[in-house]
Design a protein around this motif. Structure first.
Motif, PDB file in Angstrom:
ATOM      1  N   GLY A 129       0.793  -1.220   0.000  1.00 32.81           N
ATOM      2  CA  GLY A 129       0.000   0.000   0.000  1.00 32.81           C
ATOM      3  C   GLY A 129       0.825   1.270   0.000  1.00 32.81           C
ATOM      4  N   VAL A 130       2.146   1.184   0.061  1.00 32.50           N
ATOM      5  CA  VAL A 130       3.151   2.251   0.032  1.00 32.50           C
ATOM      6  C   VAL A 130       3.204   2.996   1.368  1.00 32.50           C
ATOM      7  N   CYS A 131       4.387   2.994   1.937  1.00 29.80           N
ATOM      8  CA  CYS A 131       4.647   3.614   3.235  1.00 29.80           C
ATOM      9  C   CYS A 131       4.388   5.121   3.180  1.00 29.80           C
ATOM     10  N   GLN A 132       3.751   5.641   4.230  1.00 29.24           N
ATOM     11  CA  GLN A 132       3.440   7.076   4.311  1.00 29.24           C
ATOM     12  C   GLN A 132       4.147   7.762   5.477  1.00 29.24           C
ATOM     13  N   VAL A 133       5.018   7.067   6.190  1.00 29.91           N
ATOM     14  CA  VAL A 133       5.673   7.646   7.360  1.00 29.91           C
ATOM     15  C   VAL A 133       7.165   7.788   7.115  1.00 29.91           C
ATOM     16  N   PRO A 134       7.825   8.715   7.802  1.00 29.33           N
ATOM     17  CA  PRO A 134       9.260   8.912   7.593  1.00 29.33           C
ATOM     18  C   PRO A 134      10.080   7.690   7.985  1.00 29.33           C
ATOM     19  N   LEU A 135      11.138   7.447   7.233  1.00 26.97           N
ATOM     20  CA  LEU A 135      12.081   6.377   7.493  1.00 26.97           C
ATOM     21  C   LEU A 135      13.489   6.965   7.522  1.00 26.97           C
ATOM     22  N   TYR A 136      14.405   6.253   8.159  1.00 25.58           N
ATOM     23  CA  TYR A 136      15.793   6.703   8.136  1.00 25.58           C
ATOM     24  C   TYR A 136      16.637   5.780   7.267  1.00 25.58           C
ATOM     25  N   ILE A 137      17.805   6.275   6.868  1.00 25.66           N
ATOM     26  CA  ILE A 137      18.686   5.578   5.931  1.00 25.66           C
ATOM     27  C   ILE A 137      19.634   4.671   6.690  1.00 25.66           C
ATOM     28  N   LYS A 138      19.891   3.501   6.127  1.00 23.44           N
ATOM     29  CA  LYS A 138      20.890   2.593   6.682  1.00 23.44           C
ATOM     30  C   LYS A 138      21.793   2.075   5.567  1.00 23.44           C
ATOM     31  N   LEU A 139      23.082   2.051   5.835  1.00 24.69           N
ATOM     32  CA  LEU A 139      24.067   1.347   5.008  1.00 24.69           C
ATOM     33  C   LEU A 139      24.695   0.320   5.930  1.00 24.69           C
ATOM     34  N   SER A 140      24.639  -0.952   5.549  1.00 22.23           N
ATOM     35  CA  SER A 140      25.084  -1.978   6.493  1.00 22.23           C
ATOM     36  C   SER A 140      25.748  -3.140   5.790  1.00 22.23           C
ATOM     37  N   ASP A 141      26.497  -3.883   6.596  1.00 26.21           N
ATOM     38  CA  ASP A 141      27.035  -5.174   6.186  1.00 26.21           C
ATOM     39  C   ASP A 141      26.609  -6.178   7.244  1.00 26.21           C
ATOM     40  N   GLU A 142      26.245  -7.375   6.823  1.00 27.27           N
ATOM     41  CA  GLU A 142      25.825  -8.407   7.770  1.00 27.27           C
ATOM     42  C   GLU A 142      26.511  -9.721   7.426  1.00 27.27           C
ATOM     43  N   ILE A 143      26.844 -10.469   8.471  1.00 28.61           N
ATOM     44  CA  ILE A 143      27.534 -11.746   8.323  1.00 28.61           C
ATOM     45  C   ILE A 143      26.545 -12.868   8.621  1.00 28.61           C
ATOM     46  N   GLY A 144      26.445 -13.814   7.712  1.00 28.71           N
ATOM     47  CA  GLY A 144      25.519 -14.920   7.912  1.00 28.71           C
ATOM     48  C   GLY A 144      25.477 -15.839   6.718  1.00 28.71           C
ATOM     49  N   ASP A 145      24.728 -16.928   6.868  1.00 30.26           N
ATOM     50  CA  ASP A 145      24.685 -17.976   5.853  1.00 30.26           C
ATOM     51  C   ASP A 145      24.178 -17.477   4.505  1.00 30.26           C
ATOM     52  N   TRP A 146      23.314 -16.466   4.497  1.00 32.06           N
ATOM     53  CA  TRP A 146      22.785 -15.965   3.226  1.00 32.06           C
ATOM     54  C   TRP A 146      23.918 -15.527   2.300  1.00 32.06           C
ATOM     55  N   GLY A 147      24.998 -15.018   2.886  1.00 31.64           N
ATOM     56  CA  GLY A 147      26.129 -14.567   2.080  1.00 31.64           C
ATOM     57  C   GLY A 147      27.159 -15.642   1.820  1.00 31.64           C
ATOM     58  N   GLY A 148      26.986 -16.826   2.411  1.00 30.53           N
ATOM     59  CA  GLY A 148      27.961 -17.904   2.238  1.00 30.53           C
ATOM     60  C   GLY A 148      28.733 -18.142   3.533  1.00 30.53           C
ATOM     61  N   ASP A 149      29.854 -18.811   3.412  1.00 25.93           N
ATOM     62  CA  ASP A 149      30.664 -19.242   4.554  1.00 25.93           C
ATOM     63  C   ASP A 149      31.750 -18.212   4.847  1.00 25.93           C
ATOM     64  N   ILE A 150      31.610 -17.494   5.960  1.00 28.46           N
ATOM     65  CA  ILE A 150      32.568 -16.438   6.293  1.00 28.46           C
ATOM     66  C   ILE A 150      33.960 -17.009   6.568  1.00 28.46           C
ATOM     67  N   THR A 151      34.047 -18.264   6.976  1.00 24.54           N
ATOM     68  CA  THR A 151      35.367 -18.841   7.253  1.00 24.54           C
ATOM     69  C   THR A 151      36.186 -19.025   5.987  1.00 24.54           C
ATOM     70  N   LYS A 152      35.547 -18.942   4.822  1.00 25.56           N
ATOM     71  CA  LYS A 152      36.250 -19.061   3.550  1.00 25.56           C
ATOM     72  C   LYS A 152      36.638 -17.708   2.963  1.00 25.56           C
ATOM     73  N   ALA A 153      36.290 -16.632   3.669  1.00 24.17           N
ATOM     74  CA  ALA A 153      36.593 -15.293   3.167  1.00 24.17           C
ATOM     75  C   ALA A 153      38.026 -14.897   3.485  1.00 24.17           C
ATOM     76  N   LYS A 154      38.645 -14.186   2.552  1.00 29.97           N
ATOM     77  CA  LYS A 154      39.952 -13.590   2.781  1.00 29.97           C
ATOM     78  C   LYS A 154      39.720 -12.171   3.288  1.00 29.97           C
ATOM     79  N   LEU A 155      39.910 -11.998   4.584  1.00 30.54           N
ATOM     80  CA  LEU A 155      39.591 -10.740   5.241  1.00 30.54           C
ATOM     81  C   LEU A 155      40.859  -9.948   5.549  1.00 30.54           C
TER      82      LEU A 155
END
Length: 266
Positions: free
Chosen positions: A222-248
């Protein structure tokens, strides 16, 4: 972003009616220049009402709040936020036995309804985590007026290291009443170089863009009619794959965030 991230997850599929469409854009390779604004209606023009170009040597605390707490399989920490050569850098790194990443948000500093929101982003490289550019407010938890009284708007989510980009909407909280809709756009070359991700949020419609090309148009919730704030984020979890295999460390970069309103032309 929401506790139930991917439209591939069974728990979302069981309790919400989600529409996912795969859309392919022409190969853009590297988007070196910012995408143009959408055409303004006759008699109106775009006015810049908020922005951050990330100049200087530290984050502007008058514009951004940086939370410090556990988030999924990582920890949102100010240690993972920096400015580098005119860009915001949100890093993913190992700190002892913890994985750190971060979120910056305009909560209590800039909360706005409607307009055109755009960020120019260079995406992460490694598995196990995902970047996002989104709008949110605690009003998303309200139930009774669909998404009009609060919607999480995920302008961009990037858990995959291929050409897919997800847009999503979540409303009516994150419990049994939760509802969502989304679209996965296929954008060849999106992992290369800089790209713009944007939302035209009108009172009666959402229109999503990647590099100035429309990827999704919807009135879901129905489309939001109230103010929202901006977020830029990074998240660690299975959706992104296996973090133990990342070169950090790994990171994603943000060149700017800008918000425009439609106003009457002079």
């Amino acid at each position: 972003c929401s506790p139930n991230r991917s439209f591939q997850e069974p728990n979302i599929m069981k309790r919400t009616a989600v529409i996912v469409v795969l859309l392919t854009l022409p190969h853009t390779s590297v988007a070196a220049e910012p995408a143009p604004l959408p055409p303004a209606p006759a008699g109106q023009t775009w006015k810049l009402v908020w922005n951050d170009e990330f100049e200087g040597d530290k984050l502007d605390e008058s514009k951004w709040d940086v939370p410090d707490h556990k988030r999924r399989d990582g920890w949102w920490s100010p240690k993972a936020v920096s400015l580098d050569g005119g860009h915001l850098a949100i890093s993913t790194l190992k700190d002892g036995d913890r994985y750190l990443d971060a979120c910056v948000r305009t909560r209590g500093k800039f909360e706005h309804a409607h307009g055109y929101y755009v960020a120019r982003i260079k995406l992460q490289n490694q598995p196990g985590h995902w970047s996002a550019f989104w709008l949110y407010n605690s009003s998303v938890g309200k139930i009774g007026d669909d998404g009009r009284d609060g919607t999480e708007i995920d302008i961009m989510e990037k858990p995959w290291r291929d050409d897919r980009v997800q847009h999503a909407l979540h409303w009516d909280g994150y419990g049994k009443e939760h509802r969502s809709e989304g679209k996965v756009a296929n954008v060849p070359g999106v992992m290369e170089g800089w790209h713009t991700f944007s939302l035209l949020w009108l009172p009666d419609e959402y229109v999503f863009f990647v590099d100035g090309k429309e990827t999704w148009r919807t009135t879901a919730g129905g489309v939001c009619q109230v103010p929202l704030y901006i977020k830029l984020s990074d998240e660690i979890g299975d959706w992104g794959g296996d973090i133990t295999k990342a070169k950090l460390p790994d990171r994603f970069l943000v060149d700017y965030v800008r918000v425009y309103d439609l106003v009457d032309a002079q």
